[in-house]
Design a protein around this motif. Structure first.
Motif, short mmCIF file in Angstrom:
data_model
loop_
_atom_site.label_atom_id
_atom_site.label_comp_id
_atom_site.label_asym_id
_atom_site.label_seq_id
_atom_site.Cartn_x
_atom_site.Cartn_y
_atom_site.Cartn_z
N LEU A 57 36.36 39.75 26.51
CA LEU A 57 36.81 40.84 27.37
C LEU A 57 36.68 42.18 26.66
CD1 LEU A 57 38.05 41.76 30.04
CD2 LEU A 57 40.32 41.36 29.05
N GLU A 58 37.05 42.20 25.40
CA GLU A 58 36.94 43.44 24.61
C GLU A 58 35.49 43.88 24.49
OE1 GLU A 58 38.01 45.03 20.10
OE2 GLU A 58 38.96 43.20 20.87
N ASN A 59 34.59 42.92 24.23
CA ASN A 59 33.16 43.25 24.14
C ASN A 59 32.62 43.77 25.47
OD1 ASN A 59 33.07 42.43 21.47
ND2 ASN A 59 32.43 40.34 21.96
N LEU A 60 33.08 43.18 26.56
CA LEU A 60 32.65 43.60 27.89
C LEU A 60 33.09 45.03 28.17
CD1 LEU A 60 31.36 42.91 30.65
CD2 LEU A 60 33.61 42.03 31.35
N ILE A 61 34.33 45.34 27.84
CA ILE A 61 34.85 46.70 28.05
C ILE A 61 34.06 47.71 27.22
CG2 ILE A 61 36.85 48.19 27.68
CD1 ILE A 61 38.62 45.73 28.33
N ASP A 62 33.79 47.37 25.96
CA ASP A 62 33.05 48.28 25.07
C ASP A 62 31.63 48.50 25.56
OD1 ASP A 62 35.25 48.52 23.46
OD2 ASP A 62 34.58 47.03 21.98
N SER A 63 30.98 47.44 26.06
CA SER A 63 29.58 47.54 26.48
C SER A 63 29.40 48.36 27.75
CB SER A 63 29.00 46.14 26.69
OG SER A 63 29.60 45.50 27.81
N MET A 64 30.46 48.47 28.57
CA MET A 64 30.34 49.17 29.85
C MET A 64 30.81 50.62 29.79
SD MET A 64 31.45 46.19 32.55
CE MET A 64 30.98 47.18 33.97
N GLY A 65 31.26 51.06 28.62
CA GLY A 65 31.67 52.45 28.46
C GLY A 65 32.86 52.79 29.34
N GLU A 66 32.79 53.94 30.03
CA GLU A 66 33.91 54.40 30.85
C GLU A 66 34.17 53.44 32.01
OE1 GLU A 66 33.26 58.37 32.15
OE2 GLU A 66 33.29 59.23 30.10
N GLN A 67 33.10 52.87 32.56
CA GLN A 67 33.27 51.95 33.68
C GLN A 67 34.00 50.68 33.25
OE1 GLN A 67 29.30 51.31 35.14
NE2 GLN A 67 29.21 53.27 36.23
N GLY A 68 33.88 50.36 31.97
CA GLY A 68 34.52 49.14 31.48
C GLY A 68 36.02 49.23 31.40
N GLN A 69 36.58 50.45 31.48
CA GLN A 69 38.03 50.60 31.37
C GLN A 69 38.77 49.88 32.51
OE1 GLN A 69 39.38 51.92 28.64
NE2 GLN A 69 37.25 52.16 27.95
N ALA A 70 38.06 49.73 33.64
CA ALA A 70 38.69 49.04 34.77
C ALA A 70 39.02 47.59 34.43
CB ALA A 70 37.77 49.10 35.98
N TRP A 71 38.22 47.01 33.51
CA TRP A 71 38.46 45.62 33.11
C TRP A 71 39.72 45.48 32.28
CZ3 TRP A 71 36.07 41.10 34.48
CH2 TRP A 71 34.90 41.23 35.23
N GLY A 72 40.25 46.60 31.79
CA GLY A 72 41.49 46.54 31.02
C GLY A 72 42.66 46.00 31.83
N LEU A 73 42.56 46.06 33.16
CA LEU A 73 43.61 45.54 34.03
C LEU A 73 43.74 44.02 33.91
CD1 LEU A 73 42.78 47.63 37.24
CD2 LEU A 73 44.58 48.08 35.57
N TYR A 74 42.67 43.38 33.40
CA TYR A 74 42.67 41.91 33.31
C TYR A 74 43.16 41.38 31.96
CZ TYR A 74 39.90 41.99 37.60
OH TYR A 74 39.46 42.19 38.89
N GLU A 75 43.65 42.28 31.11
CA GLU A 75 44.07 41.83 29.77
C GLU A 75 45.20 40.80 29.84
OE1 GLU A 75 44.92 45.31 27.52
OE2 GLU A 75 42.80 45.74 27.08
N GLN A 76 46.08 40.95 30.84
CA GLN A 76 47.19 40.01 30.96
C GLN A 76 46.79 38.74 31.70
OE1 GLN A 76 49.99 40.59 29.31
NE2 GLN A 76 49.06 42.54 28.65
N ASP A 77 45.77 38.84 32.52
CA ASP A 77 45.31 37.67 33.29
C ASP A 77 43.79 37.57 33.15
OD1 ASP A 77 45.27 35.50 34.95
OD2 ASP A 77 45.34 36.67 36.81
N ASN A 78 43.35 37.21 31.94
CA ASN A 78 41.93 37.24 31.56
C ASN A 78 41.15 36.14 32.30
OD1 ASN A 78 39.44 37.25 30.27
ND2 ASN A 78 40.31 37.68 28.26
N PRO A 79 40.16 36.52 33.15
CA PRO A 79 39.41 35.51 33.91
C PRO A 79 38.22 34.92 33.15
CG PRO A 79 38.68 37.68 34.54
CD PRO A 79 39.75 37.89 33.49
N LEU A 80 37.96 35.43 31.93
CA LEU A 80 36.79 34.99 31.18
C LEU A 80 37.04 33.68 30.45
CD1 LEU A 80 35.60 38.42 29.69
CD2 LEU A 80 34.93 37.33 31.82
N ASN A 81 35.98 33.11 29.90
CA ASN A 81 36.05 31.83 29.17
C ASN A 81 35.86 32.06 27.68
OD1 ASN A 81 34.77 31.41 31.95
ND2 ASN A 81 35.39 29.33 31.44
N ASP A 82 36.45 31.15 26.89
CA ASP A 82 36.05 31.09 25.48
C ASP A 82 34.59 30.62 25.45
OD1 ASP A 82 38.64 31.72 24.72
OD2 ASP A 82 39.25 29.62 24.55
#
Length: 297
Positions: free
Chosen positions: A99-124
């Motif tokens: 999730l952190e890598n995804l946010i970093d790679s998308m720049g400003e648009q990636g900040q929206a993914w910060g809402l998912y930090e508590q309920d992370n939909p991604l996989n290990d």
């Protein structure tokens, strides 16, 4: 061969080059034109190959792990993946890191993914790199068969297109270079043929007084080599100047991480040696063709 004999061959070859006047100029011109085109194709091919290899080296397999997998399942999965032949490295990345890598790679648009930090939909995931990029598809297929694997991603369409383009570019470049080289060989062969015909009586006299076949043939090989090497001087200058200018004006392409070309040095030395080698080979081979066909000694 004695040094004095070799020296004589080089002198005679240089004299023949000078004697042929306009034919020499025409042959050198043909070699020059050919080697400029060959050099440009080589520069393009080698840099495309360099870029393609860098892209191939970046190809990775992402094996997404089932969200229900236990720690023991993950450990067993890592052992299973490690047992596959042709794997260079295996790295484990948690869903938080993904999730952190995804946010970093998308720049400003990636900040929206910060809402998912508590309920992370991604996989290990396990990030797997193949020793040979061409083995990526096979390794991905084997990983996909293991238990606890949710999905395997490696950009199949992108990877297949990359490999096909790289192979296509190499094949087309080699065909074009071969056609140009053959043209130059033909022109040098004609120049040597004219030299042989013009010196037919002299060659006959040399044969009568005991000159060996190699003694008669060597100056023609030297002449062909001279024509090829002289024809490589201008192409080397043109290509090196052009390539230096390109390396100094890469600001437009530097915004793309994958668009990196080979450094001017030692590439300049390598391409110069290649062009001189091709020029000399063209000249010697052209001479050989004429000597075999027209010089009956």
């Amino acid at each position: 061969m004695k040094f004095s004999t070799l020296k004589r061959h080089f002198k005679e070859g240089a004299r023949n080059t000078w004697r042929n006047g306009w034919m020499t100029i025409a042959s050198i011109g043909a070699v020059t034109t050919t080697l400029i085109l060959v050099g440009v194709f080589l520069v393009l091919m080698l840099n495309l190959n360099h870029i393609a290899n860098e892209l191939e080296d970046d190809v990775q397999i992402k094996a997404l792990i089932e969200v229900t997998a236990e720690e023991s399942d993950v450990d067993q999965l890592e052992k299973n993946i490690s047992s596959i032949s042709g794997i260079e490295s295996i790295d484990f990345s948690t869903k938080e890191e993904e999730l952190e890598n995804l946010i970093d790679s998308m720049g400003e648009q990636g900040q929206a993914w910060g809402l998912y930090e508590q309920d992370n939909p991604l996989n290990d995931v396990f990030i797997v790199k193949a020793e040979d990029p061409l083995e990526t598809e096979r390794i991905a297929a084997e990983i996909e068969e293991f238990d606890s694997i949710y999905r395997v991603n490696y950009g199949q369409e992108y990877v297949d297109t990359l490999f096909k383009f790289n192979e296509y570019a190499r094949n087309v470049g080699l065909v074009l270079i071969a056609a140009l080289v053959f043209t130059a060989i033909f022109l040098i062969s004609n120049t040597i043929k004219i030299t042989i015909l013009a010196r037919k009586k002299e060659i006959g006299i040399m044969k009568l007084v005991g000159a060996t076949n190699n003694f008669i043939r060597w100056p023609f090989f030297v002449e062909g080599m001279f024509l090829g090497v002289l024809g490589s001087v201008i192409p080397i200058a043109v290509i090196l100047i052009g390539y230096y200018f390109l390396t100094q004006n890469m600001a437009v392409l530097q915004q793309f991480d994958f668009m990196t070309i080979l450094d001017f040095y030692p590439f300049a030395l390598q391409i110069s040696l290649i062009i001189v080698g091709i020029g000399a080979s063209i000249g010697i081979w052209g001479s050989l063709m004429s000597v075999r066909k027209f010089l009956k000694v």
